[in-house]
Design an enzyme around this catalytic site. Structure first.
Site, PDB file in Angstrom:
ATOM      1  N   ASP A   1       0.735  -1.360   0.079  1.00  0.00           N
ATOM      2  CA  ASP A   1      -0.003  -0.106   0.004  1.00  0.00           C
ATOM      3  C   ASP A   1       0.824   1.241   0.006  1.00  0.00           C
ATOM      4  OD1 ASP A   1      -1.678   2.227   0.767  1.00  0.00           O
ATOM      5  OD2 ASP A   1      -2.926   0.754   1.976  1.00  0.00           O
TER       6      ASP A   1
ATOM      7  N   ARG B   1      -0.790   4.408  -0.120  1.00  0.00           N
ATOM      8  CA  ARG B   1      -1.696   5.612   0.012  1.00  0.00           C
ATOM      9  C   ARG B   1      -1.289   6.588   1.234  1.00  0.00           C
ATOM     10  NH1 ARG B   1      -7.172   2.312   0.736  1.00  0.00           N
ATOM     11  NH2 ARG B   1      -5.653   1.098   1.922  1.00  0.00           N
TER      12      ARG B   1
END
Length: 419
Positions: A329, A331
């Site tokens: 990830d 983000r």
């Protein structure tokens, strides 16, 4: 058709300041917009610029194409007549705390009014936030009306099933010292990483330490507000909220390999109910497709999951992503709270999310969460159950005992993203 005025062939480099430049200073965290100063990322007059990058986020490149093709004048300045926000948002105490908001301009929707005298002088100052009234038509909400889960009230939900809301489009505006602090890295290291990993697109990141604000070429956010906007920051009124990260395949086209659209629509329903009960509902939609790894990477991971020996399994769910992308990830949810700070949120009564990363990021930013609302079992598509079980085992909030916890224990604490 009139001929588009083109700039001279002379190229003006912005990697170093020029003699005689007089830029309007930005004092990030100042409570008064005039003291804080405008964000000027326009290219109509390079001498005015006081930030790195350009307006419009990822769409700045389309503007460049339009100028190259001769369909847009590089000297065009927008006429901001009648573009003011349709609702009054703020100011809130968080706007003047430089540690609370670091990835958007809290005065971005007020630029046309706060700096109208500077605009009248010819300085090209553009809003980075726009606020409008809107109606949403969501088939699942119409079904909720048909079954009686939601009743039309003529104010928020109409007899037709349409939903009245206020929505705000937000472009990213990064205050680099604040972003670095959130990341837990030195600002110099952040600047260098941004410079090197964009192929040297913005040399000012490493040559202009006097410029502290960056307009990154990435997607922004949209906030959808249901009910009275003043209720969002009112501790006496209840707030329901879902922070949702983009999943085009599910959100728009209904792909059933994940729970994104069902959870998003469930969040809208809960937000509508909160607004009808005198509180407010808030959906924050972030453009972070495929955990910000992109849709190509996401689809490659889908193939890897389905084709691996033994088929798609919860045990190998995260490993497939790391094999393709090198990471689960990117983000970075630590920036997620900024939109809520901009709206004055201090408490969320019903947080429609199971994500541990989102929950932890909000709590670390001082936002109280009273209740966490998981997706109802009946809304989980059959093909998304592998993903859901893997996420629960790796830290997702659940009201039920976690299945296959022993088999998935090795993934615990590795950071559990969601689309």
């Amino acid at each position: 058709m009139s001929e588009i005025k083109r700039p001279t062939k002379h190229i003006v480099l912005t990697s170093h300041p020029r003699d005689g430049e007089k830029r309007l200073r930005i004092s990030w965290g100042a409570a008064d917009p005039r003291e804080r100063g405008p964000v000027i990322g326009t290219l109509t007059d390079p001498a005015q610029r006081n930030v790195i990058g350009a307006h419009s986020g990822s769409y700045a490149l389309y503007r460049a194409l339009a100028i190259a093709a001769g369909s847009l004048s590089p000297l065009h300045k927008p006429d901001l007549t009648d573009t003011a926000p349709s609702e009054v948002l703020g100011p809130h105490p968080q706007w003047s705390d430089p540690d609370k908001i670091v990835s958007l301009d809290p005065f971005g929707h007020l630029a046309g009014e706060a700096f109208k005298d500077l605009i009248a002088e010819g300085i090209d100052i553009r809003p980075t936030i726009a606020v409008v009234k809107a109606r949403l038509t969501v088939p699942e909400i119409k079904e909720a009306l048909r079954t009686g889960r939601i009743e039309p009230d003529g104010r928020i939900v109409l007899e037709s099933g349409e939903i009245n809301c206020t929505k705000a489009a937000i472009e990213p505006v990064w205050y680099l010292p604040g972003v670095a602090k959130r990341c837990g890295v030195a600002e110099q290291d952040l600047r260098r990483s941004l410079f090197e990993n964009t192929g040297g697109m913005f040399p000012e990141l490493v040559t202009r330490p006097d410029l502290h604000v960056f307009l990154p070429p990435i997607g922004g956010m949209t906030a959808y507000i249901f009910g009275d906007v003043a209720a969002i920051a009112d501790p006496e009124r209840k707030l329901a909220c879902r922070v949702h990260d983009e999943c085009n395949g599910s959100d728009v086209f209904g792909s059933d390999i994940c729970t994104c659209r069902p959870y998003l629509v469930h969040g809208i329903e809960i937000c509508v109910r909160a607004a009808q009960e005198g509180g407010a509902g808030l959906i924050v939609y972030n453009r972070k497709e495929g955990r910000a790894l992109g849709e190509v990477t996401k689809f490659l991971v889908y193939n890897a999951r389905k084709r691996q020996a033994g088929g798609d399994t919860a045990e190998a769910y995260f490993e497939r992503t790391e094999c393709v992308a090198g990471v689960q990830d990117v983000r970075f949810q630590e920036l997620m709270a900024d939109t809520l700070h901009w709206l004055g949120v201090t408490r969320i009564d019903r947080f429609v999310s199971m994500s541990n990363l989102k929950y932890d990021a909000l709590v670390r930013q001082g936002i109280e969460i009273v209740e966490r609302v998981p997706i109802p079992e009946a809304l989980i598509p059959e093909d998304a159950r592998v993903e859901m079980e893997a996420k629960k085992a790796a830290g997702y909030f659940t009201e039920e005992p976690t299945p296959d916890a022993a088999a998935l224990a090795e993934t615990k604490g590795r950071g559990l993203p969601d689309y």
